[in-house]
Design a protein around this motif. Structure first.
Motif, mmCIF file in Angstrom:
data_model
loop_
_atom_site.group_PDB
_atom_site.id
_atom_site.type_symbol
_atom_site.label_atom_id
_atom_site.label_comp_id
_atom_site.label_asym_id
_atom_site.label_seq_id
_atom_site.Cartn_x
_atom_site.Cartn_y
_atom_site.Cartn_z
ATOM 1 N N LEU A 282 0.829 -1.213 0.000
ATOM 2 C CA LEU A 282 0.000 0.000 0.000
ATOM 3 C C LEU A 282 0.863 1.263 0.000
ATOM 4 O O LEU A 282 0.534 2.252 -0.639
ATOM 5 C CB LEU A 282 -0.953 -0.006 1.198
ATOM 6 N N MET B 98 0.648 4.076 -2.891
ATOM 7 C CA MET B 98 0.179 5.403 -2.477
ATOM 8 C C MET B 98 1.261 6.473 -2.612
ATOM 9 O O MET B 98 1.069 7.603 -2.170
ATOM 10 C CB MET B 98 -0.336 5.361 -1.039
ATOM 11 N N CYS C 35 -7.405 2.937 -1.273
ATOM 12 C CA CYS C 35 -6.467 2.518 -0.226
ATOM 13 C C CYS C 35 -7.214 2.207 1.077
ATOM 14 O O CYS C 35 -6.989 1.167 1.704
ATOM 15 C CB CYS C 35 -5.418 3.597 -0.006
#
Ligand code: MG
Length: 380
Positions: A122, A126, A355
């Motif tokens: 993640l 991101m 997310c």
């Protein structure tokens, strides 16, 4: 009936002056009347237990992915072990047990599926969109993502609890002041209780799984010393009982050392108020240098032999690829997202929305979702 005021008065009599007292709380982001017979931190605790994110910890990985066996720790059992250790330490140091326990139960709420490999995935996805950090994600969950109340988002936890989750002292949304330079003592306790819990349960799970062997662990000085001491108290013939006794001895050793060393530091630094502890740069709650020195080789061993074991790495890599593909599929066609998530898309960065959605998934859910999206023979 024991009232909240009586409970608060009891705290004033029994807690140390440097403990965070419920009656001194700076309150919640959204004003609410106090409860008649629970302190504010007891109420935080109850809100965490009843949250969706807390229940999902049951199906989130610690080191071993959930389908590898029922025996291993999950994030839920890990959090319970951290809470137990934190409570013992807080009680011995006359800190606020309710606050320490609540921080412990919430400390891993922000973890996505598949443990640290999930977090790495993640974070990478991101990049350029505000990043990802499980500590900050826990705050997003308790401040925004849990939907329980008609007039505000989140769980509306006390400022003290929220600050306790802000392990890396970042400026929190909605607060004008930068965070104090250190955590309060209760949160410092949880931070080390976390370390004591995972060192030993990872060792235990690692041995149970057969990925590491007792012969190798037996070469680490802290284990050797603990084994000698534990067996002095009574020889155990069955290997699993022997192992349990060594681990039990190790946890007790670390906790006792931590309490003694922290007490020494409190006395030496003359801390008399919670704000004193938060203003000092150095941690007040700490292990002795001797135990730190003994822990280092164990930590190195776990890093090299367990966390980087080929089987763990294979699973971690698979998990990262799976999450990345889910992420891209949702971004490409957001119509695949559930209604409540999709509604946020018009107002927020789609990356953050996706997310949050993925970070909320359990290992099991993420795996099923992957099958549904990518296996043509699965029902969607
Ligand atoms: Mg943890």
């Amino acid at each position: 009936m024991m009232t909240r005021r009586e409970l608060e008065a009891q705290e004033r009599r029994s807690l140390a002056p440097y403990a965070i007292h419920a009656s001194d709380s700076r309150g919640r982001p959204h004003r609410e009347p106090e409860h008649p017979y629970r302190t504010c931190f007891q109420r935080d605790h109850d809100r965490i237990i009843h949250s969706t994110a807390f229940r999902r910890l049951e199906y989130k990985t610690q080191v071993f992915v959930i389908h590898e066996g029922d025996y291993y720790r999950t994030r839920l059992t890990h959090s319970l072990e951290v809470a137990q250790i934190a409570e013992t330490i807080a009680r011995a140091l006359r800190l606020n047990i309710d606050l320490a326990r609540s921080i412990a139960l919430a400390h891993d709420l922000g973890h996505g599926p598949f443990g640290h490999s999930g977090e790495d995935a993640l974070r990478e996805l991101m990049e350029g969109h505000g990043g990802f950090d499980h500590n900050l994600q826990a705050l997003r969950i308790v401040d925004l993502l849990e939907q329980r109340y008609p007039s505000f988002p989140g769980l509306n936890l006390t400022q003290e609890l929220r600050e306790g989750l802000n392990k890396h002292r970042r400026s929190l949304p909605g607060s004008a002041k930068p965070p104090p330079s250190n955590l309060g003592l209760e949160a410092q306790v949880v931070d080390l209780a976390d370390e004591i819990a995972y060192d030993h349960h990872d060792l235990d799970d690692g041995l149970t799984s057969g990925l590491i062997l007792e012969e190798e662990v037996g070469k680490i000085p802290i284990w050797r010393q603990a084994r000698r001491e534990a067996l002095k108290r009574g020889p155990a013939t069955r290997p699993e009982i022997r192992r349990y006794q060594v681990i039990r001895f190790l946890i007790n050793w670390r906790v006792t050392d931590l309490i003694r060393e922290s007490e020494r530091r409190i006395r030496k630094s003359g801390i008399r108020k919670p704000s004193h502890a938060q203003a000092t740069r150095e941690r007040t709650i700490a292990s002795s240098p001797e135990v730190e020195g003994l822990r280092a080789p164990l930590k190195r061993f776990l890093n090299e032999r367990l966390y980087r074991h080929p089987r763990v790495v294979r699973m971690a890599d698979k998990a990262q690829r799976l999450l990345a593909e889910l992420f891209r599929a949702y971004l490409r066609k957001p119509e695949q997202l559930p209604d409540t998530t999709r509604r946020r898309l018009s107002k927020e960065d789609p990356y953050r929305v996706v997310c949050d959605y993925i970070a909320g998934m359990t290992d099991r859910y993420a795996t099923e979702e992957y099958r549904k999206l990518f296996d043509p023979s699965e029902r969607v």
